[in-house]
Design a protein around this motif. Structure first.
Motif, PDB file in Angstrom:
ATOM      1  N   LYS A  97       0.893  -0.944  -0.300  1.00 38.56           N
ATOM      2  CA  LYS A  97      -0.139   0.193   0.161  1.00 38.56           C
ATOM      3  C   LYS A  97       0.848   1.738  -0.448  1.00 38.56           C
ATOM      4  N   GLU A  98       1.493   1.231   0.913  1.00 35.25           N
ATOM      5  CA  GLU A  98       2.263   2.460   1.353  1.00 35.25           C
ATOM      6  C   GLU A  98       3.257   2.313   0.047  1.00 35.25           C
ATOM      7  N   ALA A  99       3.764   1.093  -0.802  1.00 32.14           N
ATOM      8  CA  ALA A  99       4.437   1.681  -2.247  1.00 32.14           C
ATOM      9  C   ALA A  99       3.933   2.356  -3.339  1.00 32.14           C
ATOM     10  N   LEU A 100       2.473   1.910  -3.524  1.00 28.84           N
ATOM     11  CA  LEU A 100       2.107   1.937  -4.581  1.00 28.84           C
ATOM     12  C   LEU A 100       1.387   4.062  -4.513  1.00 28.84           C
ATOM     13  N   LYS A 101       1.729   4.457  -3.238  1.00 34.35           N
ATOM     14  CA  LYS A 101       1.891   5.510  -2.764  1.00 34.35           C
ATOM     15  C   LYS A 101       2.951   6.318  -3.440  1.00 34.35           C
ATOM     16  N   TRP A 102       3.926   5.888  -3.201  1.00 33.36           N
ATOM     17  CA  TRP A 102       5.228   6.321  -3.184  1.00 33.36           C
ATOM     18  C   TRP A 102       5.116   6.129  -5.215  1.00 33.36           C
ATOM     19  N   GLU A 103       4.609   5.279  -6.181  1.00 36.26           N
ATOM     20  CA  GLU A 103       4.918   5.472  -7.238  1.00 36.26           C
ATOM     21  C   GLU A 103       3.618   6.084  -7.697  1.00 36.26           C
ATOM     22  N   ASN A 104       2.760   6.625  -7.287  1.00 41.43           N
ATOM     23  CA  ASN A 104       1.914   7.363  -7.278  1.00 41.43           C
ATOM     24  C   ASN A 104       2.960   9.260  -7.981  1.00 41.43           C
ATOM     25  N   LYS A 105       3.465   9.041  -6.587  1.00 47.71           N
ATOM     26  CA  LYS A 105       4.148  10.890  -6.180  1.00 47.71           C
ATOM     27  C   LYS A 105       4.945  11.007  -7.672  1.00 47.71           C
ATOM     28  N   LEU A 106       5.721   9.323  -7.668  1.00 52.86           N
ATOM     29  CA  LEU A 106       7.086   9.671  -8.787  1.00 52.86           C
ATOM     30  C   LEU A 106       5.597   9.965 -10.249  1.00 52.86           C
ATOM     31  N   PHE A 107       4.872   9.572 -10.106  1.00 48.07           N
ATOM     32  CA  PHE A 107       3.686   9.470 -11.100  1.00 48.07           C
ATOM     33  C   PHE A 107       3.401  10.621 -11.418  1.00 48.07           C
ATOM     34  N   GLU A 108       2.615  11.286 -10.539  1.00 45.15           N
ATOM     35  CA  GLU A 108       2.533  12.762 -10.131  1.00 45.15           C
ATOM     36  C   GLU A 108       3.485  14.090 -10.655  1.00 45.15           C
ATOM     37  N   ALA A 109       5.162  13.459 -10.031  1.00 48.74           N
ATOM     38  CA  ALA A 109       5.957  14.408 -10.300  1.00 48.74           C
ATOM     39  C   ALA A 109       6.553  14.619 -11.921  1.00 48.74           C
ATOM     40  N   GLY A 110       6.162  14.013 -12.983  1.00 47.57           N
ATOM     41  CA  GLY A 110       6.058  13.257 -14.183  1.00 47.57           C
ATOM     42  C   GLY A 110       7.403  12.770 -14.670  1.00 47.57           C
ATOM     43  N   VAL A 111       7.913  11.579 -13.539  1.00 45.64           N
ATOM     44  CA  VAL A 111       9.450  11.621 -13.857  1.00 45.64           C
ATOM     45  C   VAL A 111       9.356   9.360 -14.087  1.00 45.64           C
ATOM     46  N   LEU A 112       8.302   9.013 -13.896  1.00 49.69           N
ATOM     47  CA  LEU A 112       7.661   7.563 -14.943  1.00 49.69           C
ATOM     48  C   LEU A 112       6.763   7.578 -16.041  1.00 49.69           C
ATOM     49  N   ASP A 113       7.523   7.286 -16.788  1.00 47.61           N
ATOM     50  CA  ASP A 113       6.441   7.034 -18.123  1.00 47.61           C
ATOM     51  C   ASP A 113       5.998   7.395 -18.429  1.00 47.61           C
ATOM     52  N   ASP A 114       4.973   7.906 -19.198  1.00 48.18           N
ATOM     53  CA  ASP A 114       3.933   8.635 -19.478  1.00 48.18           C
ATOM     54  C   ASP A 114       2.774   7.164 -19.929  1.00 48.18           C
ATOM     55  N   GLU A 115       3.268   6.081 -20.959  1.00 50.93           N
ATOM     56  CA  GLU A 115       3.226   5.255 -20.933  1.00 50.93           C
ATOM     57  C   GLU A 115       3.902   3.628 -20.333  1.00 50.93           C
ATOM     58  N   ILE A 116       4.081   4.098 -19.013  1.00 48.30           N
ATOM     59  CA  ILE A 116       4.272   2.864 -19.107  1.00 48.30           C
ATOM     60  C   ILE A 116       3.489   2.210 -18.673  1.00 48.30           C
TER      61      ILE A 116
END
Length: 529
Positions: A264-283
């Motif tokens: 659950k906490e890992a998903l929150k961290w991934e969401n933080k990365l996505f919202e910051a635009g540092v994960l690929d939009d097409e991931i």
């Protein structure tokens, strides 16, 4: 007409395949055993005084072909044992169709080699086609018997739910403890004056700099700090899932982690990365072809961070910009590496003797010749004198591959490589000299960065035929839902608000039943003596 054409083609394929794979002639039943020839030798070599031919089937990836069958070691083995092998080498390209025909017919060659040929479910659901090997190991296979005594885990992974051994294991040489390790673009770090990230907060800040400060210097904001799905990125949260079945071992007990607080906490961290635009939009939408193209983008490197076996695995001409780093520390301050503290070196289903084989003792003695140290390194890299140099001090060194050929491709051409029976004793590995700058030697050097942080994985357990019938239905729905919700949580957030409904939905799909199947299999595995 199309249906008729397909029917005729299938019949012809089946007929051709069965004709080529018929292991023994005559009208005896498949389980009948012809008395071993009078010149069969229980010990020593040759195995038989007069030549005997066995049919051996294996599968190779794509168009690799059968060059390995001409290795000097296999030639010497035939001369020493008087057992001649008629190899049947299939391509993985059409193996699934051929395999189905073969298993349905019940007509198999004498010996099957390689875990890529028949998997657990193929064997468990067709046990009548394969001989239990316990007595042969005890009476005819002293090399394997000694190996199992030295490394008891080999017996554990090879024991089927009914308590018998139907397939033989392997222990590969010079294997690391860690699987994929964190790899970062060091050139970008240096250009931006950044240190190697140590924690998940450091990694977040590095990702932001990679995204916003044009480290590849082409004047475009085309950098993508991270482009992959999978579980490597969330490993700092204690999720070290080696076998990709959503199971980990926590405090000695199996745990289904997609309903855990850590996940659950890992998903929150991934969401933080996505919202910051540092994960690929097409991931979550790109296929492997597109992902591969991004890794090796021809104009400039655009991927900043990844998890790979070695830094040169995917980055093409930009490989020299990347380096492997220690595992990233998680919220608890601890580091976790996906792998196995006992080594990434054990496998099962590497050799089976079928009930079609009329000379199982000969087949068992032939197979046992693979379980010596020298035989095993030659079946992993290539023959001594061809690929391996044996030094005067009884050490072994790999030769350089022919010009224009990669080392790994050469090893696959010259040996069974990852597949087939073999055993290299842990003490013997000290005699193997590898180049620390490439291939297997490089991986062992990089392994030192993460091997101390490897956690014991949920093992490669064995399931019963009944469990194999139930698991596909359960895992198809459950896995699909987990993947869908992960994408939703990462891209849209709302993990806390939707978590209870998410867990309830999984339970409604049969989660408890699936976990019970996996934990029962784990208990059987741990109780093998």
């Amino acid at each position: 007409m199309r249906k008729m054409h397909k029917t005729i083609t299938a019949i012809l394929l089946a007929t051709t395949l069965l004709a080529s794979l018929t292991a023994c002639k005559g009208d005896k039943g498949a389980n009948d055993v012809i008395s071993e020839p009078g010149d069969f030798n229980q010990v020593g070599l040759p195995i038989v005084n007069k030549p005997v031919t066995l049919k051996v089937l294996t599968v190779r990836w794509g168009s690799m072909g059968d060059n390995f069958t001409h290795s000097e070691w296999l030639k010497e083995l035939e001369e020493k044992t008087n057992v001649k092998i008629e190899w049947q080498v299939m391509s993985s390209n059409d193996w699934n169709e051929r395999k189905s025909i073969m298993l349905a017919s019940g007509t198999l060659p004498d010996i099957i080699i390689g875990s890529q040929t028949f998997g657990d479910s193929d064997i468990v659901n067709n046990l009548s086609l394969f001989r239990p090997l316990d007595d042969y190991i005890e009476q005819n296979m002293p090399n394997l018997k000694a190996a199992m005594q030295e490394t008891p885990e080999m017996k554990r992974i090879s024991t089927f739910p009914d308590g018998k051994i139907y397939s033989l294991p392997a222990r590969l040489p010079s294997r690391p403890k860690s699987s994929r390790q964190p790899v970062i673009n060091k050139t970008w770090l240096d250009k931006l004056g950044l240190k190697i990230p140590d924690t998940i907060d450091d990694l977040y800040n590095v990702f932001k700099a990679f995204k916003e400060q044009d480290p590849n210097g082409n004047g475009k904001q085309d950098e993508i700090p991270f482009i992959e799905t999978g579980n490597d990125l969330i490993s700092p949260f204690g999720i070290a899932d080696l076998n990709n079945n959503y199971m980990v071992i926590k405090d000695g007990e199996p745990v289904f982690y997609p309903v855990s607080e850590a996940y659950k906490e890992a998903l929150k961290w991934e969401n933080k990365l996505f919202e910051a635009g540092v994960l690929d939009d097409e991931i979550f939408t790109q296929d492997e072809t597109l992902r591969s193209a991004k890794f090796s983008n021809p104009d400039a490197p655009i991927v900043g961070f990844s998890y790979q076996w070695t830094p040169d695995a995917v980055f093409g001409k930009w490989s020299n910009q990347y380096m492997t780093i220690p595992p990233i520390a998680g919220p608890d301050g601890k580091r976790y590496t996906v792998g196995n503290p006992n080594g990434m070196n054990l496998s099962r289903n590497e050799l089976l003797i079928t009930t079609s084989c009329k000379y199982p003792e000969i087949a068992a003695r032939w197979a046992d010749q693979f379980y010596t140290n020298e035989a095993s390194i030659q079946n992993f890299w290539g023959a001594i004198g061809t690929v391996i140099k044996k030094n005067d001090d009884s050490t072994y060194m790999l030769m350089d591959p022919p010009a224009g050929t990669s080392a790994d491709a050469w090893y696959w051409e010259q040996s069974l490589r990852d597949f087939g029976p073999k055993y290299v004793s842990p003490s013997f590995e000290n005699k193997i000299i590898l180049n620390p700058n490439s291939g297997d030697g490089l991986k062992l050097q990089l392994d030192k960065l993460g091997s101390n942080y490897v956690k014991l994985p949920f093992p490669n357990v064995m399931y019963t035929a009944d469990e194999f019938k139930k698991l596909p239905t359960l895992t198809t729905d459950i896995d699909s839902y987990i993947n869908t919700m992960r994408a939703q949580f990462v891209m849209l957030g709302g993990v806390d608000e939707a978590w209870a409904d998410y867990v309830q939905q999984l339970r409604g799909m049969g989660l408890d039943q699936m976990v019970k199947i996996r934990t029962n299999a784990y208990s059987r595995y741990m109780n093998v003596e």
